[in-house]
Design a protein around this motif. Structure first.
Motif, short mmCIF file in Angstrom:
data_model
loop_
_atom_site.label_atom_id
_atom_site.label_comp_id
_atom_site.label_asym_id
_atom_site.label_seq_id
_atom_site.Cartn_x
_atom_site.Cartn_y
_atom_site.Cartn_z
N ASP A 1 0.76 -1.26 0.19
CA ASP A 1 0.11 -0.03 -0.08
C ASP A 1 0.96 1.28 0.06
N GLU A 2 1.92 1.56 0.61
CA GLU A 2 2.79 2.58 1.00
C GLU A 2 3.58 2.66 -0.28
N LEU A 3 3.86 1.87 -1.12
CA LEU A 3 4.99 1.89 -2.17
C LEU A 3 3.93 1.75 -3.60
N GLY A 4 2.77 1.47 -3.56
CA GLY A 4 1.57 1.70 -4.63
C GLY A 4 2.14 0.30 -5.61
N ILE A 5 2.45 -0.76 -4.97
CA ILE A 5 2.58 -1.77 -5.68
C ILE A 5 2.04 -3.08 -5.24
N LYS A 6 1.85 -4.24 -6.00
CA LYS A 6 1.02 -5.29 -5.77
C LYS A 6 1.46 -6.17 -4.62
N ASP A 7 0.56 -6.80 -3.97
CA ASP A 7 1.01 -7.56 -2.66
C ASP A 7 1.95 -8.88 -3.39
#
Length: 721
Positions: free
Chosen positions: A11-17
C-alpha cells in the motif's frame, strides 16, 4: 503478521502484494538487490533497484517495530500493568515513536522529582486529584494526613509540591498528549537563531543566521545542517519557539474535567510545570532530532545521486594518460599510464616557486609526452593546479603533437595514496606519486579507480561532515555496489577493490579471485569461478552475470546473460540459424540483430519456457555484446587553452562540466580555477524544486556568465540561455 506487513508495504509503495511477497522471499533467501533487480524480474514484476531497496528498508523497519512491540508488551506485563486496551494500542501502532510513547509511563526512569514523591507515599493523593472525583469535600484535610517530617514533608505546601510533581510526570507521560503536541509544535513552531560570537565566524559563513527565524515545517534540509553546524562551532544559539499558550489550553482542556477549584488549582499548576520543565524541552529535542534525521536522509540522498553520476562517467578507452599531481615546494608529481592503466613512467618537476626550474621541467614533460604517445593530460585541481595548467598550456602550444588536458577533481587522491591498497599496488612509489597515478586513472576509468577510495572522501557531497556517519557509509556503499553491477566487471582485469562490490562477493572472496588469477592465468569461462576458494554455489549464482570475460572460450561470457540462461539463449540462437560465436563477427551480428527484432517475444518465451522479461534481457544483450552503458554518456571536456577569472565577462557563453549538485544549485567547471554556481533559480525558466531534476554530476552544460566577483572568487552562471 508476515501477510500484514506485505500488505502495508504494498500500500505504501503503490505496488502489488505479490511483488512485495516475491521480493521478501528472495531477500530472506539471501539474494542481493542487484541480482534480484537484474535476474528475478518474473518474481518481482520488474521492480527496479530503488523500489527493491525501499521494500528492504521498510521491511526491516516494520520487523524491528514488531519486535519492539513484543518486547514492550512483555516488559509492561512483567510489571502486572498490562491491560487489553493498552496491548491493543501498542499492537495497532504504526511507528516506533507511538510504541515508545505508550511505554513511557512504564519505563524504568532514573530518580526524578515524581519518583521521590512516590517514595514518600504521596501517590494516592496525586491519583485522587488526577481523577477529580466529587466525593472529596476538603482537600486540605486530606493533605494534612501526609505531613511527615521524617520524610521531609514539613507542611501542606510540601505535600502539594510532591503531588504536583507526580501529576506533572503523568501529564508528560500521556501518549495522546505528546502525539498532539509534537504535531502542533512542528506545524506552528518556529526555529530561531542568533549569533553568540562573530569572532568564531571570520569568513562570515553563518552571517544569514545571525538573526534568523523560519517555520519549522518550511525549514529546508541544508539550513537544518547549517544551523546544527553553527551551533556546534559555538557561533550560533538555536532554539525552537512553540505556541505555548495554545498548547497549555489544550492540555488543560484534556486533563481538567471538573469545575471544583479544590482540584483545578493544583492541576493547572502541575500542567504548567509539566509543560515547561518536562514536555517542552523533550519535544524540542525530538523536533530537532527529527529535522536532523530528515536533513541527514536528504543530504545523503543528494550525495548518493551525485556519487552514482560520478562513478558512471564514461571511461577514456584507448588513451595513454599523463597524470600530474601539482605542488610547489615538493614539486609536481608526474606519471604516464598506458591504455590499460599500467604505469609506464614517473618524474618529479619543479616549475613553480620556490625552485622555478621551468626549463628543465618543460624538457621532462615534452620528452615523456613524445616518448609514450600521450593523448591526454589529467591535472589535479589542488594546490598549484592553476599554475600547472598555465605551464602545460605553454608546452601544448610549443610542441607539434595532438594532446589535450583536463582538470580532474583530485578529492580522495591523498586518501588513496596513503591506503593499504595503494601500498600494495605501488610499494616502490612515494605517497604523492601514487596520487598522480590515481588522478590519471580516474580520468581513464572513473569507476575502477574511485572504488578504491572511501565514498565520502570523493568530494561530491556538501554536508558529508555534518550527517550521520554510519548511515552515510552504508548508503554510499550501496551506491557503489549498484554502479559496479550496473556496468559489469571484467573478471580478468578487475582489482580486488572493484570485485568486492560485485553482487555476492566480499573482500576475502575478491582477494581469492585475484590470487586464483595470478596462479592460474586468466579466466576462460565463468564456470571456473567455482574453483576459487570459498566461492560457493550461492555466491556464483549472485555474481556470475555481473562478471564479464572478453575473448574467453564462451562468447556469452562477455554479455550480462546469466549462466542459468545459457541453454535457452543457445536454443534461441540455433532457432535463428546462429551460433554464440557469431556475436563476435560484425556482419553476422548485424544479421542477428535484424532477426532478433522480428521475433514474437511472447511466443518465443513460451517456446523456450522462460519469462518474457528474461527473454527481453537476453535479446538486448545479444544485440549489444560487450556494451558499456557509460559510453552513451557525454564525454568530458578537454582543453588546449586556459581561461582566468579576468577573461570572464558577463553575457559570455561557455560549455562546462557539472562538478557538484546541491540543494540550492549546481557548481560547474568552466575551465577556470573556481567552479561557477548556477543557482536553482537560474537553472530553468520553469520553477525548479530539485536541481537533480535538471542536472547530474558529469553533465556537459552550456552556461552564460551573469557576474564575476574576482575578490571573493565567485562566478554566477545561468542556464537560461
Amino acid at each position: 503478521m508476515a501477510k500484514e506487513l506485505i500488505g502495508i508495504i504494498a500500500d505504501e509503495l503503490g505496488i502489488k502484494d505479490r511483488q512485495v511477497k516475491g521480493t521478501v522471499a528472495l531477500l530472506d533467501e539471501g539474494n542481493t538487490i542487484p541480482f534480484i533487480a537484474r535476474y528475478r524480474k518474473e518474481v518481482t514484476g520488474g521492480l527496479d533497484e530503488t523500489q527493491l531497496r525501499e521494500i528492504e528498508e521498510r521491511l526491516e523497519y516494520l520487523r524491528n517495530l514488531e519486535k519492539r512491540k513484543e518486547e514492550v508488551i512483555r516488559l509492561i506485563d512483567e510489571q502486572d500493568k498490562l491491560t487489553e486496551e493498552l496491548a491493543d494500542k501498542i499492537n495497532k501502532a504504526t511507528v516506533l515513536q507511538e510504541v515508545e510513547d505508550l511505554y513511557r509511563p512504564y519505563r524504568q526512569k532514573r530518580e526524578t522529582r515524581a519518583s521521590k514523591a512516590r517514595q514518600k507515599g504521596l501517590e494516592p493523593l496525586a491519583e485522587l486529584i488526577w481523577k477529580q472525583e466529587d466525593t472529596v469535600v476538603n482537600l486540605e484535610e486530606l493533605a494534612q494526613e501526609y505531613i511527615n517530617p521524617e520524610l521531609e514533608i514539613e507542611s501542606i505546601s510540601d505535600v502539594y509540591q510532591g503531588v504536583r510533581d507526580i501529576i506533572a510526570e503523568m501529564v508528560s507521560d500521556n501518549a495522546e498528549i505528546r502525539k498532539k503536541l509534537r504535531h502542533d509544535s512542528f506545524e506552528q513552531g518556529i526555529i530561531e537563531s542568533c549569533c553568540t560570537d562573530k569572532g568564531l565566524d571570520e569568513q562570515g559563513k553563518y552571517e544569514i543566521y545571525y538573526e534568523y527565524s523560519e517555520l519549522l515545517k518550511k525549514l529546508p534540509p541544508h539550513r537544518v545542517l547549517a544551523l546544527n553546524r553553527g551551533e556546534k562551532e559555538g557561533v550560533l544559539q538555536v532554539r525552537v519557539l512553540t505556541p505555548d499558550e495554545m498548547i497549555l489550553d489544550y492540555i488543560k482542556n484534556e486533563i481538567i474535567i471538573t469545575d471544583q477549584d479544590v482540584f483545578k488549582q493544583q492541576l493547572e499548576m502541575a500542567i504548567e510545570d509539566s509543560y515547561k520543565r518536562l514536555i517542552a524541552p523533550s519535544i524540542e529535542r525530538e523536533l530537532r532530532g527529527k529535522l536532523t534525521e530528515q536533513a541527514d536522509e536528504h543530504a545523503i540522498g543528494v550525495f548518493a545521486r551525485n556519487l552514482r553520476s560520478l562513478l558512471l562517467q564514461p571511461p577514456l578507452k584507448g588513451h595513454v594518460v599523463m597524470g600530474i599531481d601539482p605542488g610547489f615546494r615538493t614539486g609536481s608529481k608526474v606519471c604516464v599510464i598506458d591504455s590499460t592503466g599500467k604505469l609506464f613512467d614517473t618524474a618529479t618537476i619543479y616549475p613553480h616557486p620556490p625552485q622555478n626550474d621551468v626549463e628543465s621541467s618543460r624538457k621532462k614533460i615534452t620528452a615523456m609526452l613524445k616518448k609514450h604517445g600521450v593523448n591526454s593530460i589529467a591535472i589535479g585541481n589542488g594546490t598549484a593546479s592553476r599554475e600547472t595548467e598555465l605551464f602545460i598550456v605553454e608546452i601544448i602550444r610549443e610542441i607539434n603533437i595532438e594532446v589535450k588536458y583536463i582538470i580532474v577533481n583530485e578529492a580522495g587522491a591523498s586518501v588513496y595514496s596513503a591506503s593499504k591498497i595503494a601500498r600494495e599496488e605501488f610499494p616502490e612509489l612515494d605517497v604523492s606519486m601514487r596520487g598522480a597515478v590515481s588522478i590519471a586513472r580516474r580520468l581513464q576509468d572513473p569507476l575502477a579507480e574511485l572504488v578504491k577510495i572511501e565514498p565520502r572522501s570523493i568530494g561530491v557531497g556538501l554536508y558529508q561532515h555534518d550527517v550521520n556517519e554510519k548511515q552515510l557509509v552504508e548508503s554510499l556503499g550501496k551506491v557503489v555496489e549498484s554502479a559496479v553491477n550496473y556496468v559489469g566487471v571484467d573478471l580478468n582485469t578487475a582489482s580486488q577493490s572493484l570485485l568486492q562490490y560485485v553482487a555476492g562477493i566480499n573482500s576475502s572472496v575478491a582477494k581469492n579471485i585475484v590470487k586464483y588469477r595470478e596462479e592460474n592465468g586468466v579466466f576462460k569461462t565463468r564456470s571456473q569461478l567455482k574453483e576459487v576458494y570459498r566461492l560457493g554455489a550461492k555466491t556464483f549464482t549472485q555474481a556470475a552475470g555481473f562478471l564479464r570475460i572478453d575473448n574467453g572460450d564462451d562468447p556469452l561470457a562477455q554479455t550480462p546473460i546469466h549462466p542459468e540462461s545459457y541453454q535457452p539463449t543457445r536454443e534461441l540462437l540455433k532457432d535463428l540459424g546462429f551460433l554464440p560465436e557469431d556475436i563476435r563477427n560484425k556482419d553476422r551480428l548485424n544479421l542477428l540483430r535484424s532477426k532478433l527484432s522480428r521475433i514474437s517475444i511472447v511466443d518465443k518465451a513460451k517456446e523456450l519456457e522462460i519469462g518474457i522479461p528474461t527473454l527481453r534481457d537476453i535479446i538486448r544483450a545479444l544485440k549489444q555484446p560487450g556494451r558499456d552503458p557509460r559510453e552513451e554518456l557525454p564525454k568530458p571536456i578537454f582543453r588546449t587553452d586556459v581561461l582566468s577569472l579576468a577573461d570572464l565577462k558577463p553575457e559570455m557563453t561557455l560549455q562546462g562540466t557539472v562538478r557538484n549538485v546541491v540543494d540550492f544549485g549546481a557548481f560547474v567547471d568552466i575551465g577556470v580555477k573556481e567552479d561557477g554556481l548556477v543557482h536553482i533559480s537560474e537553472m530553468s525558466s520553469d520553477y525548479v524544486t530539485d536541481p537533480l531534476n535538471i542536472v547530474n554530476v558529469g553533465d556537459i552544460v552550456t552556461v552564460k556568465i551573469l557576474a564575476v566577483d574576482e575578490k571573493r572568487k565567485r562566478i554566477s552562471l545561468t542556464m537560461k540561455i
